[in-house]
Design a protein around this motif. Structure first.
Motif, PDB file in Angstrom:
ATOM      1  N   LEU A  37       0.889  -1.151   0.000  1.00  0.00           N
ATOM      2  CA  LEU A  37       0.000   0.000   0.000  1.00  0.00           C
ATOM      3  C   LEU A  37       0.930   1.204   0.000  1.00  0.00           C
ATOM      4  O   LEU A  37       1.775   1.331   0.892  1.00  0.00           O
ATOM      5  CB  LEU A  37      -0.873  -0.016   1.262  1.00  0.00           C
ATOM      6  CG  LEU A  37      -1.816   1.151   1.462  1.00  0.00           C
ATOM      7  CD1 LEU A  37      -2.902   1.171   0.383  1.00  0.00           C
ATOM      8  CD2 LEU A  37      -2.495   1.066   2.839  1.00  0.00           C
ATOM      9  N   ARG A  38       0.825   2.070  -1.017  1.00  0.00           N
ATOM     10  CA  ARG A  38       1.738   3.208  -1.127  1.00  0.00           C
ATOM     11  C   ARG A  38       1.068   4.438  -0.521  1.00  0.00           C
ATOM     12  O   ARG A  38      -0.052   4.795  -0.910  1.00  0.00           O
ATOM     13  CB  ARG A  38       2.119   3.471  -2.597  1.00  0.00           C
ATOM     14  CG  ARG A  38       2.449   2.259  -3.433  1.00  0.00           C
ATOM     15  CD  ARG A  38       3.704   1.511  -3.057  1.00  0.00           C
ATOM     16  NE  ARG A  38       4.889   2.210  -2.710  1.00  0.00           N
ATOM     17  CZ  ARG A  38       5.988   2.286  -3.466  1.00  0.00           C
ATOM     18  NH1 ARG A  38       6.012   1.748  -4.666  1.00  0.00           N
ATOM     19  NH2 ARG A  38       7.065   2.893  -3.035  1.00  0.00           N
ATOM     20  N   ILE A  39       1.786   5.069   0.381  1.00  0.00           N
ATOM     21  CA  ILE A  39       1.189   6.154   1.174  1.00  0.00           C
ATOM     22  C   ILE A  39       2.031   7.415   1.026  1.00  0.00           C
ATOM     23  O   ILE A  39       3.247   7.371   1.191  1.00  0.00           O
ATOM     24  CB  ILE A  39       1.134   5.736   2.667  1.00  0.00           C
ATOM     25  CG1 ILE A  39       0.365   4.408   2.798  1.00  0.00           C
ATOM     26  CG2 ILE A  39       0.498   6.815   3.531  1.00  0.00           C
ATOM     27  CD1 ILE A  39       0.583   3.685   4.121  1.00  0.00           C
ATOM     28  N   SER A  70      12.728   0.470   1.018  1.00  0.00           N
ATOM     29  CA  SER A  70      11.527   1.270   0.734  1.00  0.00           C
ATOM     30  C   SER A  70      11.263   1.451  -0.758  1.00  0.00           C
ATOM     31  O   SER A  70      10.172   1.837  -1.148  1.00  0.00           O
ATOM     32  CB  SER A  70      11.638   2.635   1.413  1.00  0.00           C
ATOM     33  OG  SER A  70      12.824   3.254   0.975  1.00  0.00           O
ATOM     34  N   SER A  71      12.269   1.199  -1.617  1.00  0.00           N
ATOM     35  CA  SER A  71      12.043   1.406  -3.056  1.00  0.00           C
ATOM     36  C   SER A  71      12.477   0.184  -3.862  1.00  0.00           C
ATOM     37  O   SER A  71      13.640  -0.231  -3.808  1.00  0.00           O
ATOM     38  CB  SER A  71      12.802   2.652  -3.532  1.00  0.00           C
ATOM     39  OG  SER A  71      12.904   2.651  -4.950  1.00  0.00           O
ATOM     40  N   LEU A  72      11.539  -0.340  -4.636  1.00  0.00           N
ATOM     41  CA  LEU A  72      11.852  -1.486  -5.497  1.00  0.00           C
ATOM     42  C   LEU A  72      12.875  -1.096  -6.558  1.00  0.00           C
ATOM     43  O   LEU A  72      13.842  -1.815  -6.806  1.00  0.00           O
ATOM     44  CB  LEU A  72      10.551  -1.984  -6.155  1.00  0.00           C
ATOM     45  CG  LEU A  72      10.698  -3.071  -7.207  1.00  0.00           C
ATOM     46  CD1 LEU A  72      11.259  -4.354  -6.599  1.00  0.00           C
ATOM     47  CD2 LEU A  72       9.348  -3.369  -7.876  1.00  0.00           C
ATOM     48  N   TYR A  73      12.672   0.092  -7.180  1.00  0.00           N
ATOM     49  CA  TYR A  73      13.581   0.501  -8.255  1.00  0.00           C
ATOM     50  C   TYR A  73      14.995   0.763  -7.713  1.00  0.00           C
ATOM     51  O   TYR A  73      15.987   0.481  -8.382  1.00  0.00           O
ATOM     52  CB  TYR A  73      13.035   1.731  -8.992  1.00  0.00           C
ATOM     53  CG  TYR A  73      11.984   1.376 -10.035  1.00  0.00           C
ATOM     54  CD1 TYR A  73      11.380   0.119 -10.052  1.00  0.00           C
ATOM     55  CD2 TYR A  73      11.595   2.300 -11.009  1.00  0.00           C
ATOM     56  CE1 TYR A  73      10.421  -0.204 -11.000  1.00  0.00           C
ATOM     57  CE2 TYR A  73      10.635   1.976 -11.964  1.00  0.00           C
ATOM     58  CZ  TYR A  73      10.044   0.729 -11.959  1.00  0.00           C
ATOM     59  OH  TYR A  73       9.097   0.405 -12.896  1.00  0.00           O
ATOM     60  N   ALA A  74      15.085   1.300  -6.478  1.00  0.00           N
ATOM     61  CA  ALA A  74      16.412   1.523  -5.886  1.00  0.00           C
ATOM     62  C   ALA A  74      17.094   0.175  -5.672  1.00  0.00           C
ATOM     63  O   ALA A  74      18.299   0.029  -5.928  1.00  0.00           O
ATOM     64  CB  ALA A  74      16.285   2.290  -4.571  1.00  0.00           C
TER      65      ALA A  74
HETATM   66  C1  GLP Z   1       5.583   3.029  -9.786  1.00  0.00           C
HETATM   67  C2  GLP Z   1       5.139   1.969 -10.777  1.00  0.00           C
HETATM   68  C3  GLP Z   1       5.443   0.562 -10.342  1.00  0.00           C
HETATM   69  C4  GLP Z   1       6.857   0.443  -9.794  1.00  0.00           C
HETATM   70  C5  GLP Z   1       7.032   1.432  -8.680  1.00  0.00           C
HETATM   71  C6  GLP Z   1       8.425   1.377  -8.057  1.00  0.00           C
HETATM   72  O1  GLP Z   1       4.656   3.242  -8.800  1.00  0.00           O
HETATM   73  N1  GLP Z   1       3.726   2.083 -11.096  1.00  0.00           N
HETATM   74  O2  GLP Z   1       5.325  -0.284 -11.496  1.00  0.00           O
HETATM   75  O3  GLP Z   1       7.068  -0.876  -9.316  1.00  0.00           O
HETATM   76  O4  GLP Z   1       6.829   2.741  -9.169  1.00  0.00           O
HETATM   77  O5  GLP Z   1       8.424   2.287  -6.994  1.00  0.00           O
HETATM   78  P1  GLP Z   1       9.440   2.246  -5.792  1.00  0.00           P
HETATM   79  O6  GLP Z   1      10.817   2.216  -6.372  1.00  0.00           O
HETATM   80  O7  GLP Z   1       9.144   3.468  -4.998  1.00  0.00           O
HETATM   81  O8  GLP Z   1       9.177   0.989  -5.002  1.00  0.00           O
END
Ligand code: GLP
Length: 260
Positions: free
Chosen positions: A147-149, A175-179
């Motif tokens: 859940l993103r807040i 906290s960040s998937l992309y990181a």
């Molecule tokens: C956005 C995209 C998602 C991606 C996410 C990564 O919200 N809609 O597809 O997975 O960013 O975000 P974070 O790196 O903050 O976890």
């Protein structure tokens, strides 16, 4: 509030001749009062009985108007304490041309971001996940559901799926998937995003703190590495009252596809 309440009922009396059903007239008067700022986010509405006696209408009529406004997200009801004007959502404008993460999007706007974990683990892949991520049935998929807040308001539910070979320990992403993907050289460079309308089901609405059935956005993102390999398959539900997706459109140049 009492002055504002008087104004609501004055507007109601003015429109009483319009011939529309009374509950619609009351609904409109309350909605107008909110839109014109006569009553603001967090203000309490007078009790059902007060509204009924002041406007000289039945309590059933008042209840119907109030219920409609609660369903539409204009009012909120808190058990035991009454009915209030819903907090105003600060809409987030999101460009559709840049591949950014939720954390980066919110940080750019100065919003404090956090996530609540709904699920993270390794599973046998579903047929969809096998197809999109190119997995075979004996491989595992890493699922990360959050859940993103932002600024204490829940904005989206995001369910990401990646090959377990890329994300062997989904509990370790921070906290960040992309990181996390960046550190292992797997951050996507391109994505295809599909956005469609969705009415929020009971469970999603509860998590996003909105009335069930309210409008939302279903967003599916499939992201790719520079090599062309699919790295991420994410399905999300965003609050419809919180997001504007903005795309810049250009007339194609000579010889480009799609030229009219
Ligand atoms: C956005 C995209 C998602 C991606 C996410 C990564 O919200 N809609 O597809 O997975 O960013 O975000 P974070 O790196 O903050 O976890």
């Amino acid at each position: 509030m009492s002055e504002a309440a008087d104004q609501i009922f004055a507007t109601l009396k003015q429109s009483a001749q319009s011939g529309a059903p009374l509950y619609l007239q009351l609904r409109k008067s309350i909605e107008d009062a909110v839109n014109r700022g006569l009553i603001g986010p967090g203000d309490a509405l007078p009790s059902e009985r007060d509204i009924a006696s002041k406007a000289d209408i039945s309590r059933v009529t008042v209840r119907k108007a109030v219920q409609d406004l609660v369903k539409g997200g204009i009012l909120v009801q808190r058990h035991g304490s009454g009915t209030f004007v819903a907090p105003r959502m600060e809409r987030v404008e999101q460009s559709l041309s840049r591949l950014t993460s939720f954390t980066e999007d919110m940080a750019r706007r100065g919003m404090a971001v956090r996530s609540a974990w709904l699920d993270r683990g390794l599973y046998a892949p579903s047929p969809d996940e096998m197809m999109v991520l190119g997995l075979s049935s004996n491989e595992l998929v890493a699922r990360v559901a959050r859940l993103r807040i932002a600024n204490d308001t829940p904005l989206a539910i995001e369910r990401a799926a990646l090959s377990a070979s890329v994300l062997p320990d989904p509990a370790a992403i921070g906290s960040s998937l992309y990181a996390a993907l960046e550190t292992t050289g797997h951050r996507p460079v391109r994505a295809v995003q599909r956005i469609s309308a969705a009415n929020l089901g009971d469970d999603d609405a509860r998590l996003l703190e909105v009335p069930p059935g309210i409008a939302g956005l279903h967003i599916e993102r499939i992201s790719y590495l520079a090599s062309g390999k699919v790295i991420e398959f994410t399905r999300s539900i965003y609050r419809g009252d919180a997001y504007d997706f903005v795309a810049e459109l250009r007339l194609s140049g000579p010889g480009e596809e799609g030229r009219p």
